[in-house]
Motif scaffolding. Sequence first.
Motif: not given
Lengths: 352, 480, 111
Positions: A5-7, A141, A170-171, A174-177, A254
């Motif tokens: 799980l990572m940005k 994305n 930025g999303t 910054q988002m982790m997946e 995004i």
Amino acid sequence: MKKVLMKGNDAVVRGALLAGCQNYFGYPITPASEIAEGSALLFPKVGGTFLQAESEIGAINMLYGAASSGVRCMTASSSPGISLKMEGISYLAGSELPCVIVDITRGGPGLGNIAPEQGDYNQIVKGGGHGNYKLIVLAPNSAQEMCDLTMLAFELADKYRNPTVIMADGTIGQMMEPVEFPQPVTSFPKKDWAVKATAETRENLISSIELDPDRLEVHNQKLQKKYAIIEEKEVRCEEYRSEDAEILLCGFGIVSRLLQSVVDEMRAEGIPVGMIRPITLFPFPKKIIDVYASKKNVRFFNVFELNNGQMVDDVRLAVNGRKPVFYYGRMGGNLPTIKEISGEIMKNMRQS
Amino acid sequence: MTIQHNKVLQKPETFYDTFVRKGDSELKATHYCPGCGHGILHKLIAEAVSDFGIQDKTVVVSPVGCSVFAYYYFDTGNIQSAHGRGPAVGTGYKRANPDSILISYQGDGDLAAIGANEIIQAANRGEAITVFFVNNAIYGMTGGQMAPTTLIGQKTTTTPYGRNSHSEGFPIRMSEIIATLEAPVYVERCMLTDAKNITKTRKAVRKALKAQIDHKGFSFVEVLSGCPTGWKMTPQEAKNWIDSALSKYFVPGVFKDVIEEREPIIIKSEKPSPEDYHKLMGLSHLSEKEDIVPTPKKNSFHEELKIAGFGGQGLLSLGYVIANVAMGHQYEVSWLPSYGPEMRGGTANCSVKISDKRIGAPLVANPTTLIAMNKPSLEKFVNDVVSGGTIIYDSGLIDTPPSRNDVTVIGLPATEMADKLGSTKAANMIILGIFAYLKKQILSDQYIRRALPRILKNKAFHDINQKAFQTGFDYADKHV
Amino acid sequence: MSASKGHVIIKASECKGCQLCIEACPVHVLKLAEKLNHMGYKPATYTGEGCTGCGICYYTCPEPGAIIVFKGWDTWSEKAMCPVCQKETKVYHAKNGKDVVLCTECLNPIP
């Protein structure tokens, strides 16, 4: 394979290292700073260099120097910082230096804010710097694509001797997946053109200057030929439930994630909606759009962006008047809601 | 008899025999004007590079200005850079290729005006490069405009009435400025006038390059040089003007020389095999077996969490743990923080999505579960929660319970409870216990216990995290 | 003819006539030629006698290859028949080609 799980920003750093990137030059800026921080942590571990430059101008020119030596190298920033890098980017394109530039876009113009906007489309895809150049532009994305497309960016940069940009808002940064990391690249293309400070490469010159108009024209023509080949061979595009779609949504980064949800929701209600997501912004998937634009059952295109309507110009050029192209955008770093998007589509359905 | 080559002074080997890159028929002469100092300095540099035997490993960065075409002449590796950016380009090059010898050749507009920051910063970092700075007090290439080093009263095309300090400030003394920095090892100003001064310059050029060869660090040689064309003088008048005016303001001399005192810095970096990269990046610390719940995806599961409160309450971490745990159960997950200044005090929130299907938008607009750890957060998000959803809130910190009767509401004084356990910071793990209990049909609490130390690595909190998790789990068992 | 300790050759085709060498020469054995070169400059030229081989003109000259100075000219003994000058002249070994010998008067290779 194991997922972590990572940005998105952290996945960029890992992807770069797995692609054999050895040199990072950058300047901190929200929302891209994790890339500098992660690079500071990890580049020394693989025997590479991290250097915090004095400015974006410093960083992009350090990239120019490092790329001249033939190593894989990168920098990352966010919109205002990318504006500052534009001079160097034009030089990199003119000198045909392969390198990777990551743009984690934010709100503008000016200092704007740090929220996710896509107002960099024009400056990255259409130029920004001076001259007849093109950057290869990849628009991930997901966190997984932040890794995968970064690796691809290095490959394409080397293959075409062309600066390549990862443009994500930025999303995405910054988002982790969950991310699955591929095996590291172990074979690299030869770079006979590089200045390696050896007897064999002593004759090499990295330069973007050519005083003679005829010769500069020849150089420019050569560049245009290269861009044409890239347009022919390197288009990447996701088509989501689009085959029988009558309404085609179009967005990158995004926005495409939102559109995907919208497609699923509207399909559940029996509305034939599909999505086209350009993964490469240059080369732009014009031929794919062209195919849809000539389909009888397609009623209209609906482009969604986090800007004042920048990519929509390219969609309109590809559609070339055959179908209506509607645009809806949010600015200032606001994301539209699913409801907002589907409401917009419904409105356009009534109109067309 | 064999003739000794050092008995012949002739074009150094570091110059190309013919200057084919010029692209005109004048293949032996430079593009410089008669009497221009650039050619003299070029010769001194070329001679030194040849004499030191470093021609193959030398790379010259040409600037923008009259010496933009230095690559016509130096038979070395060549890089042409943007105006003023030579020291940055040189930095990048030298960092990528530390075994090279890097020369940044710059003029006064390039170095002291548009590139003032790049030179100062490269000097201050002590980049292992050598900078040759030609100061001729004018912009030559663009046709004689004012330079940052133009003297007071000196007429140029952009100071037609003479440079005026009230308007244009004073000529900038770069050698003096650079000598104040800690890192540079050698800074000298010379001039190209008579035999004595050219000899001094020759020595300075060699010393500066030798410093780089010996890995001593940043060296800088400023050279006062004639620009007869720009100054509208004959070469002889130009030479005299350097003597009588330019060198009176820019006084030649050694401003810094600590070459002997400095230890050589030799960069030798270990290059691990790419096979070890995953390990080095911390991507392979656990085997697949340990990390994944073996019977995944039995359930259709869709959960959207909004976790909000004050910065510092560990709410982003809570979301991170939940997303990690769900990922371990092989669900699709996404975690999205509110980022930026908000994270540094004030309120913070994150969106977590868990699904057995591909996740679209990562931003949670209508949570199925809201975790609110302060009043503003509850107020902000309470009405967004889907009907039939769940609100978990800290009843110790929020005095008014949420006014919704279509959702499950769980209020508990999590922060107080955590305080009793030994740290208020563990409140997030109490909430995790609650959430785990609520989802126990889907998420294995045993797995969470096992995975917690891996997900939240700080060992100091391992015990209390487990305790707090259990406390929350037990609380839910009793009260929910 | 020459008891000069040094010898200087100024390539007229590469000289831009700036006269820095003429002014710098401590023994004043350089002067401007009467004839313009192909670039339209009157090049500097050696008067033919008195060069000490000090090399000041060489270092003063802004052109990379316009001036060649031979030191210890009076001790040079290697001579060969130059087909261009059609006489026996002093020769030196060219910088790049190890086996190339040049005539010091016309700078053409001597086979």
